[in-house]
Scaffold this motif. Structure first.
Motif, PDB file in Angstrom:
ATOM      1  N   ALA A 110       0.839  -1.204   0.000  1.00  0.00           N
ATOM      2  CA  ALA A 110       0.000   0.000   0.000  1.00  0.00           C
ATOM      3  C   ALA A 110       0.870   1.249   0.000  1.00  0.00           C
ATOM      4  O   ALA A 110       2.028   1.222   0.437  1.00  0.00           O
ATOM      5  CB  ALA A 110      -0.939   0.014   1.200  1.00  0.00           C
ATOM      6  N   ILE A 111       0.281   2.334  -0.502  1.00  0.00           N
ATOM      7  CA  ILE A 111       0.955   3.631  -0.565  1.00  0.00           C
ATOM      8  C   ILE A 111      -0.035   4.678  -0.070  1.00  0.00           C
ATOM      9  O   ILE A 111      -1.181   4.723  -0.529  1.00  0.00           O
ATOM     10  CB  ILE A 111       1.354   3.974  -2.020  1.00  0.00           C
ATOM     11  N   GLU A 116       3.844   7.742   2.678  1.00  0.00           N
ATOM     12  CA  GLU A 116       4.365   6.548   3.342  1.00  0.00           C
ATOM     13  C   GLU A 116       4.099   5.307   2.481  1.00  0.00           C
ATOM     14  O   GLU A 116       3.099   5.223   1.780  1.00  0.00           O
ATOM     15  CB  GLU A 116       3.732   6.340   4.713  1.00  0.00           C
ATOM     16  N   ILE A 117       5.000   4.340   2.562  1.00  0.00           N
ATOM     17  CA  ILE A 117       4.881   3.083   1.819  1.00  0.00           C
ATOM     18  C   ILE A 117       4.819   1.943   2.837  1.00  0.00           C
ATOM     19  O   ILE A 117       5.633   1.888   3.760  1.00  0.00           O
ATOM     20  CB  ILE A 117       6.089   2.876   0.891  1.00  0.00           C
ATOM     21  N   LEU A 150      -2.105   7.114   5.899  1.00  0.00           N
ATOM     22  CA  LEU A 150      -1.314   5.979   6.366  1.00  0.00           C
ATOM     23  C   LEU A 150      -2.191   4.954   7.067  1.00  0.00           C
ATOM     24  O   LEU A 150      -2.023   3.741   6.875  1.00  0.00           O
ATOM     25  CB  LEU A 150      -0.206   6.457   7.308  1.00  0.00           C
ATOM     26  N   SER A 151      -3.155   5.408   7.857  1.00  0.00           N
ATOM     27  CA  SER A 151      -4.066   4.473   8.529  1.00  0.00           C
ATOM     28  C   SER A 151      -4.834   3.630   7.515  1.00  0.00           C
ATOM     29  O   SER A 151      -5.012   2.420   7.694  1.00  0.00           O
ATOM     30  CB  SER A 151      -5.042   5.235   9.426  1.00  0.00           C
ATOM     31  N   VAL A 184       7.047   0.240   7.501  1.00  0.00           N
ATOM     32  CA  VAL A 184       6.502   1.496   6.983  1.00  0.00           C
ATOM     33  C   VAL A 184       7.694   2.374   6.604  1.00  0.00           C
ATOM     34  O   VAL A 184       8.489   2.770   7.460  1.00  0.00           O
ATOM     35  CB  VAL A 184       5.610   2.218   8.006  1.00  0.00           C
ATOM     36  N   MET A 185       7.815   2.631   5.319  1.00  0.00           N
ATOM     37  CA  MET A 185       8.900   3.486   4.828  1.00  0.00           C
ATOM     38  C   MET A 185       8.407   4.931   4.849  1.00  0.00           C
ATOM     39  O   MET A 185       7.524   5.297   4.071  1.00  0.00           O
ATOM     40  CB  MET A 185       9.316   3.041   3.430  1.00  0.00           C
TER      41      MET A 185
END
Length: 205
Positions: A110-111, A116-117, A150-151, A184-185
Motif C-alpha cells: 500500500a501507498i 508513506e509506503i 497511512l491508517s 513502513v517506509m
C-alpha cells in the motif's frame, strides 16, 4: 474490507498527491501509461550487466518482468542463482546475500497519499533490502494501492491484501501464513536510491 470488495481506483488528483508526497520523502515516483510501459521503464532503470534480484511479486509477474528476467544472461541474475542452489537450506543462505544487491526489484502492499509506503511479508526476506541493504530499490505498483492516509494504507495491508494473499496460498495447497515482518517506509535519506513505477490500473494486491 473483504477481499471480495475491491478498492476503488484513485482519482488523478490522488495519484498526483501521492507522487508529490513520495518525492518529498526522497522516493522518485513516475506514472506510466500501461503494463507494457512499466516493463519498458524497468528495463531503463535496471541497466544490463548489473547485479539484480527480482523479488516474488504478482505485479512483476503480470507486467512480464519476472518472465523477462528468468534465464536472462544479460544481467547478473541473483534470483536465478538462488534457485540453482541444491537444497532449501542453501537457497535460504543465498537469499541473505541478495539483500545487498546492486538492484532489488519488487512491489509493495500500500501507498499513502501522504507518501508513506507499507510493506508486509511472511518471512521478511525483502525488508532488509528495501530499508537499507540494496544499493538501488525499484518498486512497482498498481495505483489501486494508493490510499488517502497511512491508517488507510495499513488497514488495506492487514485486511484486503492479507486475505488475497491467503487465498492465493490456499489455491496452491499451502496453508495461510501470518504477517511476519512489517515495514513502513517514511523517509529515504539517500537521494536517488528508491524509485517507484506506478501503473494506472488494478494490478497485484
Amino acid at each position: 474490507m473483504s477481499s471480495d470488495t475491491p478498492y476503488a481506483p484513485p482519482s488523478a488528483e490522488s495519484i498526483s498527491r501521492a507522487i508529490e508526497a513520495l518525492a518529498a520523502r526522497n522516493v522518485d515516483a513516475v506514472l506510466v501509461g500501461s503494463r507494457e510501459a512499466a516493463l519498458t521503464k524497468l528495463r531503463e532503470l535496471v541497466p544490463e550487466g548489473c547485479e539484480v534480484f527480482v523479488n516474488t511479486s504478482e505485479t512483476l509477474d503480470a507486467i512480464g518482468y519476472t518472465e523477462y528476467m528468468h534465464g536472462n544472461d544479460r544481467y547478473i541474475n541473483l534470483h536465478d542463482q538462488m534457485m540453482s542452489q541444491p537444497d532449501p537450506a542453501s537457497q535460504r543462505e543465498f537469499r541473505r546475500k541478495t539483500t545487498t544487491a546492486d538492484y532489488f526489484v519488487g512491489s509493495v502492499q500500500a501507498i499513502a497519499e501522504t507518501g508513506e509506503i507499507v510493506i508486509a511479508s511472511s518471512s521478511g526476506s525483502q525488508i532488509g533490502a528495501y530499508s537499507y541493504g540494496a544499493r538501488r530499490v525499484i518498486l512497482v505498483a498498481g495505483t489501486q494501492k494508493i490510499c488517502p492516509t497511512l491508517s488507510d494504507a495499513e488497514a488495506r495491508t492487514r485486511g484486503f491484501t492479507l486475505e488475497r494473499h491467503d487465498r492465493w496460498l490456499e489455491g496452491r495447497g499451502v496453508a495461510p501464513t501470518p504477517i511476519g515482518k512489517y515495514l513502513v517506509m517514511e523517509h529515504e535519506p539517500v537521494v536517488g536510491r528508491i524509485s517507484m513505477v506506478l501503473i494506472p490500473e488494478s494490478i497485484g494486491w
